[in-house]
Every structure is written in C-alpha cells, then in structure tokens.
Write a protein that holds these residues in place. Structure first.
Motif, PDB file in Angstrom:
ATOM      1  N   ARG A  87       0.812  -1.219   0.000  1.00  0.00           N
ATOM      2  CA  ARG A  87       0.000   0.000   0.000  1.00  0.00           C
ATOM      3  C   ARG A  87       0.843   1.265   0.000  1.00  0.00           C
ATOM      4  N   LYS A  88       1.889   1.293   0.797  1.00  0.00           N
ATOM      5  CA  LYS A  88       2.651   2.536   0.943  1.00  0.00           C
ATOM      6  C   LYS A  88       3.656   2.754  -0.182  1.00  0.00           C
ATOM      7  N   ALA A  89       4.073   1.687  -0.831  1.00  0.00           N
ATOM      8  CA  ALA A  89       4.901   1.858  -2.033  1.00  0.00           C
ATOM      9  C   ALA A  89       3.993   2.095  -3.251  1.00  0.00           C
ATOM     10  N   GLU A  90       2.704   2.145  -3.004  1.00  0.00           N
ATOM     11  CA  GLU A  90       1.712   2.459  -4.048  1.00  0.00           C
ATOM     12  C   GLU A  90       1.677   1.446  -5.181  1.00  0.00           C
ATOM     13  N   LEU A  91       1.789   0.161  -4.802  1.00  0.00           N
ATOM     14  CA  LEU A  91       1.649  -0.900  -5.802  1.00  0.00           C
ATOM     15  C   LEU A  91       0.168  -1.187  -6.031  1.00  0.00           C
ATOM     16  N   ALA A  92      -0.584  -1.288  -4.938  1.00  0.00           N
ATOM     17  CA  ALA A  92      -2.004  -1.654  -5.064  1.00  0.00           C
ATOM     18  C   ALA A  92      -2.781  -1.149  -3.861  1.00  0.00           C
ATOM     19  N   ASP A  93      -4.096  -1.177  -3.979  1.00  0.00           N
ATOM     20  CA  ASP A  93      -4.950  -0.725  -2.884  1.00  0.00           C
ATOM     21  C   ASP A  93      -6.223  -1.582  -2.840  1.00  0.00           C
ATOM     22  N   TYR A  94      -6.924  -1.452  -1.728  1.00  0.00           N
ATOM     23  CA  TYR A  94      -8.191  -2.172  -1.584  1.00  0.00           C
ATOM     24  C   TYR A  94      -9.220  -1.646  -2.577  1.00  0.00           C
ATOM     25  N   SER A  95     -10.166  -2.502  -2.938  1.00  0.00           N
ATOM     26  CA  SER A  95     -11.235  -2.084  -3.844  1.00  0.00           C
ATOM     27  C   SER A  95     -12.561  -2.182  -3.105  1.00  0.00           C
ATOM     28  N   PRO A  96     -13.624  -1.583  -3.674  1.00  0.00           N
ATOM     29  CA  PRO A  96     -14.933  -1.658  -3.001  1.00  0.00           C
ATOM     30  C   PRO A  96     -15.439  -3.098  -2.872  1.00  0.00           C
ATOM     31  N   VAL A  97     -14.986  -3.982  -3.771  1.00  0.00           N
ATOM     32  CA  VAL A  97     -15.406  -5.379  -3.680  1.00  0.00           C
ATOM     33  C   VAL A  97     -14.316  -6.154  -2.947  1.00  0.00           C
ATOM     34  N   ARG A  98     -14.676  -6.764  -1.837  1.00  0.00           N
ATOM     35  CA  ARG A  98     -13.698  -7.481  -1.039  1.00  0.00           C
ATOM     36  C   ARG A  98     -13.003  -8.565  -1.871  1.00  0.00           C
ATOM     37  N   GLY A  99     -11.686  -8.622  -1.750  1.00  0.00           N
ATOM     38  CA  GLY A  99     -10.955  -9.665  -2.466  1.00  0.00           C
ATOM     39  C   GLY A  99     -10.438  -9.230  -3.820  1.00  0.00           C
ATOM     40  N   CYS A 100     -10.968  -8.114  -4.334  1.00  0.00           N
ATOM     41  CA  CYS A 100     -10.413  -7.562  -5.568  1.00  0.00           C
ATOM     42  C   CYS A 100      -9.410  -6.482  -5.177  1.00  0.00           C
ATOM     43  N   MET A 101      -8.590  -6.049  -6.109  1.00  0.00           N
ATOM     44  CA  MET A 101      -7.648  -4.991  -5.762  1.00  0.00           C
ATOM     45  C   MET A 101      -7.485  -4.023  -6.921  1.00  0.00           C
TER      46      MET A 101
ATOM     47  N   GLY B 151       2.635  -0.169  -9.444  1.00  0.00           N
ATOM     48  CA  GLY B 151       2.493  -1.622  -9.452  1.00  0.00           C
ATOM     49  C   GLY B 151       2.213  -2.154 -10.853  1.00  0.00           C
ATOM     50  N   TYR B 152       1.420  -1.391 -11.590  1.00  0.00           N
ATOM     51  CA  TYR B 152       1.085  -1.850 -12.942  1.00  0.00           C
ATOM     52  C   TYR B 152       2.294  -1.763 -13.866  1.00  0.00           C
ATOM     53  N   ALA B 153       3.137  -0.731 -13.667  1.00  0.00           N
ATOM     54  CA  ALA B 153       4.361  -0.608 -14.476  1.00  0.00           C
ATOM     55  C   ALA B 153       5.279  -1.807 -14.227  1.00  0.00           C
ATOM     56  N   LEU B 154       5.323  -2.243 -12.968  1.00  0.00           N
ATOM     57  CA  LEU B 154       6.129  -3.421 -12.625  1.00  0.00           C
ATOM     58  C   LEU B 154       5.568  -4.657 -13.332  1.00  0.00           C
ATOM     59  N   TRP B 155       4.246  -4.835 -13.250  1.00  0.00           N
ATOM     60  CA  TRP B 155       3.584  -5.960 -13.930  1.00  0.00           C
ATOM     61  C   TRP B 155       3.834  -5.902 -15.441  1.00  0.00           C
ATOM     62  N   GLU B 156       3.731  -4.704 -16.020  1.00  0.00           N
ATOM     63  CA  GLU B 156       3.954  -4.579 -17.460  1.00  0.00           C
ATOM     64  C   GLU B 156       5.365  -5.008 -17.867  1.00  0.00           C
ATOM     65  N   ASN B 157       6.343  -4.699 -17.024  1.00  0.00           N
ATOM     66  CA  ASN B 157       7.716  -5.110 -17.357  1.00  0.00           C
ATOM     67  C   ASN B 157       7.874  -6.625 -17.278  1.00  0.00           C
ATOM     68  N   VAL B 158       7.225  -7.241 -16.284  1.00  0.00           N
ATOM     69  CA  VAL B 158       7.243  -8.702 -16.178  1.00  0.00           C
ATOM     70  C   VAL B 158       6.548  -9.308 -17.397  1.00  0.00           C
ATOM     71  N   GLN B 159       5.396  -8.713 -17.706  1.00  0.00           N
ATOM     72  CA  GLN B 159       4.553  -9.181 -18.804  1.00  0.00           C
ATOM     73  C   GLN B 159       5.308  -9.106 -20.144  1.00  0.00           C
ATOM     74  N   ARG B 160       5.987  -7.986 -20.352  1.00  0.00           N
ATOM     75  CA  ARG B 160       6.707  -7.792 -21.619  1.00  0.00           C
ATOM     76  C   ARG B 160       7.800  -8.847 -21.788  1.00  0.00           C
ATOM     77  N   ALA B 161       8.539  -9.081 -20.705  1.00  0.00           N
ATOM     78  CA  ALA B 161       9.620 -10.071 -20.766  1.00  0.00           C
ATOM     79  C   ALA B 161       9.050 -11.454 -21.072  1.00  0.00           C
TER      80      ALA B 161
ATOM     81  N   ARG C 191      -2.180   0.043  -8.750  1.00  0.00           N
ATOM     82  CA  ARG C 191      -1.851   1.443  -8.997  1.00  0.00           C
ATOM     83  C   ARG C 191      -0.740   1.564 -10.055  1.00  0.00           C
ATOM     84  N   PRO C 192      -0.518   2.772 -10.586  1.00  0.00           N
ATOM     85  CA  PRO C 192       0.425   2.905 -11.711  1.00  0.00           C
ATOM     86  C   PRO C 192       1.814   2.300 -11.458  1.00  0.00           C
TER      87      PRO C 192
END
Ligand SMILES: [Zn+2]
Length: 493
Positions: free
Chosen positions: A29-43, A49-59, A46-47
């Motif tokens: 939460r504090k490194a701003e990777l992700a946050d809670y969503s209104p639906v429990r269990g979903c997330m 975290g998503y940039a990190l995922w995109e780099n993993v995804q691209r590789a 955040r940008p």
C-alpha cells in the motif's frame, strides 16, 4: 565503498522481522503498488504496481512468442454447460466460480461463468478448428483477467480477480505435449531467475496438488523472505482428458481419428507478491533492475536557487551520458533529500543517484545501491559504463542472496518428529526463529502420508524436484520405501 545509514521511511511500515504479514501489506500500500477495492478480495493495481507488472509481462510475452506461440483472446463469460463437461475440472473449480445469473433485467436461461480459467471455452472452440494433423500443433496464449472466489485474500497472492496469461496448446503426439509442458516450465524458471532474481525449484506436483483435470502438473517453487513457498508458475500436461470430453478429433497421417494431446500453463500477478517477498527488507521493496519501473532515481541536492540551477544543468548533461535503455526518474518534488531517499527506498528503486553543488564542481555523482546501501563517488565521464554495470551487479546479487537464504533454511530430515518440530515455529515473531524451512525428505507416494504431514504441520509437498539426486530411503511418515528421491515439504502461500 562506504555504507550509508538506513533511513526511516517517510510513512512508517511494520518491520519485516516483527510481523511479516503486516510488513507485506504495508509495502504494497505505501509503495503504491495496489490498494483495496470496493469489492472485497479484488484490488486496484496502482500505476507503480502496474508498471512493474507490465515489465514482467513484456519479458514473458517475448519469451512466449520466441517459443512459437501466438496471442489471441477469448470471452470473459463461459456458458455453464461448457464448464460441466470435464468431471474432475468442474469438481475442482465449482466452489470458486462466480456466476452471472441475471442480465437485461431478467434471469438468464443458461447461467454464465466468469472465467476461472479458459480450457473449456478454448476446447469448445478448437473442436471446430482442429480437423487434421495439418492443423497441429496449436500454440496459443492469452493475457486476461480471471475470477476465482476466495474467502481469505491477500494483495497479489490470493485475489478474487487476478491478471495472468494462460497458454493452451494441442499436439498430435503425447511426446510433443510432454515436451511442451517441460519447455514452458523452463520459460517460467528463466523469467523468475534471470529477470526477477528469484531462484526456483522446478519439479512435478503430487496428485493431491495437481491442476483439476490434468494428467500431471509441473511447477516452479520459490522461498519467500519468511521461508514459505510461493508456487510461481505452473505448466500442466492435460493429456487427452479435455479433448475427449470436448470431442476434439483430428485425422492423423495414418488416416485414423485421434484426440489431440493438450497442455496449458499460466503465470499471474501473484509473481508480483513473489518479487516483494523474495527481496524486500525493513525499508520496503527492493526491485530487480531488469523489471524495476525506474532503475535509477536522481535526487537533486541544493539549498539556494542558484544551486538549483547549477544542479539542474548538470543533471540534464549527465542524463545524456546514460544509455537510453536505462529507466531514469529525476525527482524534483519539493521535499527534503532525506524524504526522497526514504520514499525511493520504500519503492525499491535499485540505484539512487545524488547530485549536489559539490558533486557538480568535481564532475561526479554519488551512486547508492538499494540492496546493500553501498555508496560510491563516480565521475560523470564513467556513468555510461558504471550505471549499467551496477544494475547488472544488483540483479545478480539479489539472486545470490535469495539463493543463499533458501539454502540456509533448507533442512534434510529423516525423522518424523524432527519434521514436525521444524515446522513448529510456535509464537515466534523473531526473524530467525520465525523463518519456516524447506524440508527435503523421503516420501512413499501415498497421499495419506502427505495428508498427515499437512494435518500435523500445515506443510505440503511443494513438488518433486527434477534435479534432486536419485536416492532411496524410507518415507518419513510411515517408513515404506520412498519414490527414489527426496521431495520438498514447505508451508506455502
Ligand atoms: Zn508414506
């Protein structure tokens, strides 16, 4: 080289050694990777975290394509009747499926599943496309979201909706399918080790832990910072289980009609949790340079306006020295240098570059590694070589450190009482006594023995490692002859 002091985080996070679970959530939460969503269990990813995922995804996407696969996309909704055709599969997934029962203001005649995985719709579709041996192999992949209803959720590790890729292939021979299953596990292992600096154990899952509907499942397993295992990618040989159920038939070269042999394999946003837990420390994230959204953060240091101008001009010049592929962020926020250092440490940027008026005078910068906090004065003229070299060094050092940690916390045990004791960490919260181990032990192959260990210790067999040496020995539970090599018992996420 000298070491700098650890800085207190701008937003306090729990100490990793005091409370690993709380530390993990704080970091997310504090490194701003992700946050809670209104639906429990979903997330909400955040940008950063998503940039990190995109780099993993691209590789990973590059590797998937380099091994001959093509991307395509199937619908999110799957008719109920599709899901019920393969018995073991439906039984395995039934409790986790979310259903769309109403739409357009009325109840649907046939409920629609929000996909938990796509084997069923892909098989239904390819029953039409596959007619002859000439149509094989089919090598496809999709990047998608899936939904599996979860009661106990944790950011990235276990969420009701998650992002992943699912590869699906059909082959004319069983050997080809087996080869594909191995090959894609190898791709996942390369991604983990070479891109994410996470050492993994490749192996085969037991019957109890395999994918619902597979002949067998292969996995890569990694040790996290608290000693628990994270299954970080799985590759399934589905044999003909689904192609029979879905009546996929092809005419072979010998003119007989056969069901093709099938595989599926997936890697999800769970791996982001793996990156956090394999490398992070009390100050926050430590990102492997190859996937870090920013590899270098530049912190300008100045007091007066004219100093700011001098430093800004110097930074502009030195950015030109860096190879264009290095991902750099210059932090001009109106905050103290100390605040910025802490913030980027929390966010795990591999290298920090400090530039102040004195450095400008001496035509140098200060480079600080995130992983060791080692500090070096580097002439601007050498940056083009030193920065990429330092990033490589950090990339390798993270891998070596994670591997050393795993080896240090791996036990070879032959006595059941010792195994139970090894997993009994009691109420210990101290980093050392609280770290749960990997245990290499003999097992006879009986699911009852596996179940007993799980009941007594919460540990399960993570996999039967490919590269464990052949070794006979009695099952650690009941003393019957073992399967010929040690398996890995561990608590897992
Ligand atoms: Zn046994």
């Amino acid at each position: 080289m000298t070491k700098t002091q650890a800085q207190p985080a701008p937003q306090a996070i729990a100490r990793k050694s005091d409370n690993f679970a709380e530390w993990y959530t704080d970091v997310v939460r504090k490194a701003e990777l992700a946050d809670y969503s209104p639906v429990r269990g979903c997330m909400i990813i955040r940008p950063y975290g998503y940039a990190l995922w995109e780099n993993v995804q691209r590789a990973l996407d590059d590797m998937i394509k380099a091994t001959g696969h093509q991307n395509m996309y199937f619908p999110l909704l799957i008719p109920r009747s599709f899901l019920t055709k393969e018995a073991e599969h439906v039984e395995g997934f039934a409790p986790e499926v979310a259903w769309v029962t109403h739409a357009g203001g009325e109840e649907l005649e046939e409920w629609l599943a929000v996909r938990p995985t796509s084997e069923t719709i892909i098989c239904s579709t390819y029953a039409k496309y596959i007619q002859s041996w000439r149509d094989l192999p089919v090598l496809i992949n999709q990047w998608a979201n899936v939904m599996r209803w979860e009661m106990r959720t944790r950011f990235f590790l276990r969420t009701t909706e998650f992002l992943w890729q699912e590869g699906h292939t059909f082959h004319a021979t069983p050997d080809e399918a087996a080869e594909e299953t191995d090959k894609m596990l190898g791709v996942y292992a390369d991604l983990a080790e070479q891109w994410l600096s996470i050492p993994v154990i490749k192996g085969r899952k037991t019957e109890a832990e395999k994918f619902a509907g597979a002949d067998y499942t292969l996995s890569i397993e990694a040790m996290m910072g608290d000693g628990k295992a994270l299954q970080s990618g799985t590759s399934h040989n589905l044999g003909q289980n689904f192609t029979r159920a879905y009546e996929i038939l092809f005419q072979d070269k010998d003119l007989t009609r056969k069901n093709p042999w099938q595989t599926s394999w997936g890697l999800s946003t769970r791996i982001i949790g793996g990156i956090i837990m394999a490398h992070g420390d009390d100050s926050g994230l430590i990102l492997p340079p190859r996937v870090a959204p920013y590899q270098v953060v530049v912190a300008p240091i100045f007091r007066k306006d004219e100093e700011r101008a001098t430093v800004a001009a110097a930074i502009e010049k030195l950015l030109m020295e860096l190879p264009p592929e290095v991902r750099v962020k210059v932090d001009w926020r109106e905050e103290t240098p100390g605040y910025k250092f802490n913030d980027w440490e929390l966010k795990g940027v591999p290298v920090r570059m400090e530039v102040g008026p004195k450095d400008v005078q001496k035509e140098q910068v200060v480079l600080v590694r995130r992983d060791t906090r080692e500090k070096a004065f580097v002439p601007v003229a050498e940056l083009s070589e030193r920065v990429p070299a330092l990033l490589d060094t950090v990339q390798r050092a993270l891998y070596e450190r994670a591997l050393a940690f795993r080896l240090e916390h791996t036990l070879r045990l032959d006595d059941y009482a010792a195994l139970v004791a090894a997993f009994d960490t009691g109420d210990a919260t101290d980093a050392e006594s609280g770290t749960t181990p990997f245990v290499e032990a003999h097992w006879c192959g009986d699911p009852a023995c596996e179940a007993k260990v799980k009941e007594d210790t919460k540990a399960t067999i993570r996999n039967i490692p490919f590269d464990a040496p052949d070794e006979d020995g009695p099952c650690i539970v009941d003393g019957k002859p073992g399967i010929g090599r040690r398996v890995i018992f561990a608590k897992a996420y």
